[in-house]
Design a protein around this motif. Structure first.
Motif, mmCIF file in Angstrom:
data_model
loop_
_atom_site.group_PDB
_atom_site.id
_atom_site.type_symbol
_atom_site.label_atom_id
_atom_site.label_comp_id
_atom_site.label_asym_id
_atom_site.label_seq_id
_atom_site.Cartn_x
_atom_site.Cartn_y
_atom_site.Cartn_z
ATOM 1 N N PHE A 61 0.816 -1.216 0.000
ATOM 2 C CA PHE A 61 0.000 0.000 0.000
ATOM 3 C C PHE A 61 0.846 1.261 0.000
ATOM 4 O O PHE A 61 0.548 2.208 -0.735
ATOM 5 N N GLU A 62 1.915 1.263 0.779
ATOM 6 C CA GLU A 62 2.724 2.472 0.924
ATOM 7 C C GLU A 62 3.496 2.839 -0.343
ATOM 8 O O GLU A 62 4.025 3.940 -0.442
ATOM 9 N N HIS A 63 3.558 1.948 -1.290
ATOM 10 C CA HIS A 63 4.279 2.194 -2.532
ATOM 11 C C HIS A 63 3.364 2.648 -3.670
ATOM 12 O O HIS A 63 3.852 2.882 -4.781
ATOM 13 N N TYR A 64 2.077 2.757 -3.377
ATOM 14 C CA TYR A 64 1.117 3.013 -4.436
ATOM 15 C C TYR A 64 0.407 4.355 -4.261
ATOM 16 O O TYR A 64 0.270 4.867 -3.152
ATOM 17 N N ALA A 65 -0.039 4.883 -5.361
ATOM 18 C CA ALA A 65 -0.964 6.011 -5.370
ATOM 19 C C ALA A 65 -2.377 5.461 -5.563
ATOM 20 O O ALA A 65 -2.584 4.518 -6.326
ATOM 21 N N ILE A 66 -3.313 6.060 -4.855
ATOM 22 C CA ILE A 66 -4.709 5.690 -4.974
ATOM 23 C C ILE A 66 -5.479 6.904 -5.479
ATOM 24 O O ILE A 66 -5.384 7.997 -4.918
ATOM 25 N N GLY A 67 -6.238 6.696 -6.516
ATOM 26 C CA GLY A 67 -7.012 7.797 -7.086
ATOM 27 C C GLY A 67 -8.504 7.517 -7.045
ATOM 28 O O GLY A 67 -8.930 6.363 -7.055
ATOM 29 N N TRP A 68 -9.254 8.589 -6.999
ATOM 30 C CA TRP A 68 -10.716 8.519 -7.127
ATOM 31 C C TRP A 68 -11.104 9.143 -8.454
ATOM 32 O O TRP A 68 -10.661 10.248 -8.790
ATOM 33 N N PHE A 69 -11.942 8.458 -9.169
ATOM 34 C CA PHE A 69 -12.454 8.921 -10.449
ATOM 35 C C PHE A 69 -13.974 8.796 -10.426
ATOM 36 O O PHE A 69 -14.525 8.026 -9.650
ATOM 37 N N ARG A 70 -14.613 9.548 -11.280
ATOM 38 C CA ARG A 70 -16.063 9.441 -11.339
ATOM 39 C C ARG A 70 -16.530 9.509 -12.777
ATOM 40 O O ARG A 70 -15.859 10.088 -13.644
ATOM 41 N N GLN A 71 -17.685 8.907 -13.001
ATOM 42 C CA GLN A 71 -18.254 8.938 -14.338
ATOM 43 C C GLN A 71 -19.753 9.091 -14.224
ATOM 44 O O GLN A 71 -20.437 8.255 -13.617
ATOM 45 N N ALA A 72 -20.244 10.165 -14.796
ATOM 46 C CA ALA A 72 -21.680 10.423 -14.852
ATOM 47 C C ALA A 72 -22.217 9.902 -16.175
ATOM 48 O O ALA A 72 -21.464 9.772 -17.147
ATOM 49 N N PRO A 73 -23.499 9.606 -16.242
ATOM 50 C CA PRO A 73 -24.080 9.093 -17.488
ATOM 51 C C PRO A 73 -23.808 10.031 -18.658
ATOM 52 O O PRO A 73 -24.029 11.246 -18.561
ATOM 53 N N VAL A 75 -10.958 12.839 -9.908
ATOM 54 C CA VAL A 75 -11.480 13.619 -8.792
ATOM 55 C C VAL A 75 -10.364 13.993 -7.817
ATOM 56 O O VAL A 75 -10.171 15.165 -7.495
ATOM 57 N N SER A 76 -9.630 12.990 -7.377
ATOM 58 C CA SER A 76 -8.584 13.234 -6.395
ATOM 59 C C SER A 76 -7.649 12.034 -6.357
ATOM 60 O O SER A 76 -8.032 10.927 -6.755
ATOM 61 N N SER A 77 -6.446 12.277 -5.887
ATOM 62 C CA SER A 77 -5.482 11.190 -5.767
ATOM 63 C C SER A 77 -4.538 11.485 -4.623
ATOM 64 O O SER A 77 -4.309 12.652 -4.262
ATOM 65 N N ASP A 87 -22.219 16.559 -8.820
ATOM 66 C CA ASP A 87 -21.309 15.549 -8.296
ATOM 67 C C ASP A 87 -21.883 14.143 -8.450
ATOM 68 O O ASP A 87 -21.191 13.156 -8.168
ATOM 69 N N THR A 88 -23.115 14.045 -8.888
ATOM 70 C CA THR A 88 -23.749 12.745 -9.083
ATOM 71 C C THR A 88 -23.001 11.941 -10.130
ATOM 72 O O THR A 88 -22.788 12.404 -11.258
ATOM 73 N N ALA A 89 -22.578 10.742 -9.752
ATOM 74 C CA ALA A 89 -21.797 9.892 -10.643
ATOM 75 C C ALA A 89 -21.514 8.573 -9.940
ATOM 76 O O ALA A 89 -21.744 8.432 -8.731
ATOM 77 N N VAL A 90 -20.994 7.640 -10.694
ATOM 78 C CA VAL A 90 -20.392 6.444 -10.103
ATOM 79 C C VAL A 90 -18.934 6.780 -9.811
ATOM 80 O O VAL A 90 -18.214 7.256 -10.701
ATOM 81 N N TYR A 91 -18.533 6.551 -8.591
ATOM 82 C CA TYR A 91 -17.169 6.851 -8.156
ATOM 83 C C TYR A 91 -16.366 5.555 -8.079
ATOM 84 O O TYR A 91 -16.821 4.564 -7.493
ATOM 85 N N TYR A 92 -15.172 5.599 -8.646
ATOM 86 C CA TYR A 92 -14.281 4.454 -8.672
ATOM 87 C C TYR A 92 -12.967 4.811 -7.982
ATOM 88 O O TYR A 92 -12.482 5.932 -8.117
ATOM 89 N N CYS A 93 -12.380 3.835 -7.294
ATOM 90 C CA CYS A 93 -11.012 4.023 -6.831
ATOM 91 C C CYS A 93 -10.098 3.149 -7.681
ATOM 92 O O CYS A 93 -10.510 2.107 -8.205
ATOM 93 N N ALA A 94 -8.868 3.601 -7.799
ATOM 94 C CA ALA A 94 -7.897 2.930 -8.645
ATOM 95 C C ALA A 94 -6.512 3.052 -8.019
ATOM 96 O O ALA A 94 -6.271 3.961 -7.212
#
Length: 126
Positions: free
Chosen positions: A29-41, A48-50, A90-97
Motif C-alpha cells: 500500500f505504501e508504494h502506491y498512489a490511490i485515485g478517485w475517479f467518477r463517471q456520470a451518465p 477527482v482526487s489522488s 457531483d452525481t456519478a459512479v465513483y471508482y477508486c484505482a
C-alpha cells in the motif's frame, strides 16, 4: 490478487456530505498512489482526487477543490474521500484505482492507473 473495494456511496441532498472508502489489498500500500475517479451518465471519466502513499502528496480536480478531501490510513490500507458541500453535478459512479507510485506522472489521468475497484454510486438531489 490486487483488490480495491469502494464503498460509502448513497443518496444525499445538495449541500450534504458523504465519505467514500477504498479498501485495498494484494499490494504494498505504501508504494502506491490511490485515485478517485467518477463517471456520470453520458460523460467521460473524470479524475477527482489522488493521493501518493509514498510521500503523502494529494491532488484534486478543479471541480472539487475546497470541497473534497482525500486521506489515507496506511494501517488499514484504506483511502478515504470526504465529500462536503455536495452539488447535483457531483452525481456519478465513483471508482477508486491504484498505480505504483514509480509509474505515474499524472495522478488525475485514469489511463495511468493499473487496478480498478467496482464503483459506488453517489446521487446528489437538488
Amino acid at each position: 490478487d490486487v483488490q480495491l473495494q469502494a464503498s460509502g456511496g448513497g443518496l444525499v441532498h445538495a449541500g450534504g456530505s458523504l465519505r467514500l472508502s477504498c479498501a485495498a489489498s494484494g499490494f504494498i500500500f505504501e508504494h502506491y498512489a490511490i485515485g478517485w475517479f467518477r463517471q456520470a451518465p453520458g460523460k467521460e471519466r473524470e479524475g477527482v482526487s489522488s493521493i501518493s502513499n509514498s510521500d503523502g502528496s494529494t491532488y484534486y480536480g478543479d471541480s472539487v477543490k475546497g470541497r473534497f478531501t482525500i486521506s489515507s490510513d496506511n494501517a488499514k490500507n484504506t483511502v478515504y474521500l470526504q465529500m462536503n458541500s455536495l452539488k447535483p453535478e457531483d452525481t456519478a459512479v465513483y471508482y477508486c484505482a491504484a498505480v505504483d507510485d514509480d509509474d505515474v506522472d499524472y495522478y488525475l489521468q485514469s489511463y495511468q492507473y493499473d487496478y480498478w475497484g467496482q464503483g459506488t454510486l453517489v446521487t446528489v438531489s437538488s
